[in-house]
Design a protein around this motif. Structure first.
Motif, short mmCIF file in Angstrom:
data_model
loop_
_atom_site.label_atom_id
_atom_site.label_comp_id
_atom_site.label_asym_id
_atom_site.label_seq_id
_atom_site.Cartn_x
_atom_site.Cartn_y
_atom_site.Cartn_z
N PRO A 31 0.61 -1.29 -0.06
CA PRO A 31 0.25 -0.09 -0.24
C PRO A 31 0.90 1.16 -0.17
N VAL A 32 2.12 0.94 0.54
CA VAL A 32 2.63 2.43 0.41
C VAL A 32 3.26 2.77 -0.67
N ARG A 33 3.46 1.36 -1.39
CA ARG A 33 4.18 1.55 -2.71
C ARG A 33 2.64 2.63 -3.50
N ALA A 34 2.24 1.67 -3.30
CA ALA A 34 1.03 2.33 -4.38
C ALA A 34 0.67 3.82 -3.88
N ARG A 35 0.56 4.37 -2.80
CA ARG A 35 0.57 5.78 -2.36
C ARG A 35 1.67 6.81 -3.12
N SER A 55 13.09 13.27 -6.21
CA SER A 55 12.66 12.00 -5.65
C SER A 55 12.86 12.66 -4.77
N ARG A 56 13.98 13.28 -4.33
CA ARG A 56 13.70 13.75 -3.11
C ARG A 56 13.24 15.43 -2.50
N GLU A 57 12.12 15.61 -3.63
CA GLU A 57 11.03 16.87 -2.52
C GLU A 57 9.89 15.28 -2.41
N MET A 58 9.71 14.31 -3.23
CA MET A 58 8.24 13.52 -2.60
C MET A 58 9.17 13.41 -1.89
N ALA A 59 10.36 12.29 -1.80
CA ALA A 59 10.78 12.15 0.70
C ALA A 59 10.13 12.54 1.45
N SER A 60 10.90 13.73 0.95
CA SER A 60 10.52 14.96 1.80
C SER A 60 9.57 15.23 2.38
N HIS A 61 8.78 15.48 1.04
CA HIS A 61 7.19 15.45 1.28
C HIS A 61 6.58 14.16 2.65
N ASP A 67 3.59 10.96 7.33
CA ASP A 67 4.82 9.61 7.85
C ASP A 67 4.80 8.78 7.54
N ILE A 68 5.14 8.57 6.05
CA ILE A 68 5.44 7.20 4.94
C ILE A 68 7.52 8.28 5.42
N ARG A 69 7.89 7.00 5.36
CA ARG A 69 9.75 7.34 5.80
C ARG A 69 10.47 6.64 4.69
N VAL A 70 10.43 7.46 4.27
CA VAL A 70 11.99 6.42 2.29
C VAL A 70 12.50 7.28 2.06
N SER A 71 13.50 6.95 1.89
CA SER A 71 14.36 7.43 0.96
C SER A 71 14.48 7.66 -0.13
N HIS A 72 14.99 8.68 -1.33
CA HIS A 72 15.20 9.19 -2.18
C HIS A 72 15.05 8.83 -3.20
N ASN A 73 16.33 7.70 -2.56
CA ASN A 73 16.40 5.66 -3.62
C ASN A 73 15.55 5.50 -3.55
#
Length: 123
Positions: A31-35, A55-61, A67-73
């Motif tokens: 579900p997180v991938r889908a979001r 990718s950096r802006e999306m990970a930051s957003h 409250d989803i913590r993923v790396s920009h990579n």
């Protein structure tokens, strides 16, 4: 190829099935991938001042607002399907236009496409 042949001879069709692979399993749930993929198809909020996501802006957003913590990579490595623009309907064929296709740009003559001759004294 020899590996597959050996496995087939030793175990039959069951030997050709995928085996467990080494390494750490995926830690980001579906579900997180889908979001994240759904978010890639939207434009960033106006308050960000961005015209498109990086990718950096999306990970930051995602970290700040959802409250989803993923790396920009991770965001950059997700396979995003490219949305193809709708092509205009095809026009009349060559038979209807007297042998010429409308809308095509003719190629330049062969002599116009050639590169200029080398200058003397240069390799």
């Amino acid at each position: 190829m020899n590996t597959w042949v050996r496995r087939y001879h030793a175990y039959g069709l069951a030997g050709l099935a995928d085996r467990p692979r080494p390494g750490k399993p995926a830690v980001v749930p579906g579900p997180v991938r889908a979001r994240i993929l759904a978010l890639t198809r939207t434009t960033p909020p106006e308050v960000t001042g961005l015209s498109h996501w990086s990718s950096r802006e999306m990970a930051s957003h995602l970290a700040r607002h959802e409250d989803i913590r993923v790396s920009h990579n991770f965001v950059a490595d997700l396979p995003v399907r490219r949305i193809r623009r709708a092509l205009p309907p095809p026009g009349p064929g060559p038979a209807a236009t007297g042998g010429r296709c409308r809308g095509r740009v003719p190629r330049a003559p062969a002599r116009a496409r050639r590169s200029p001759p080398p200058r003397p004294g240069r390799w």
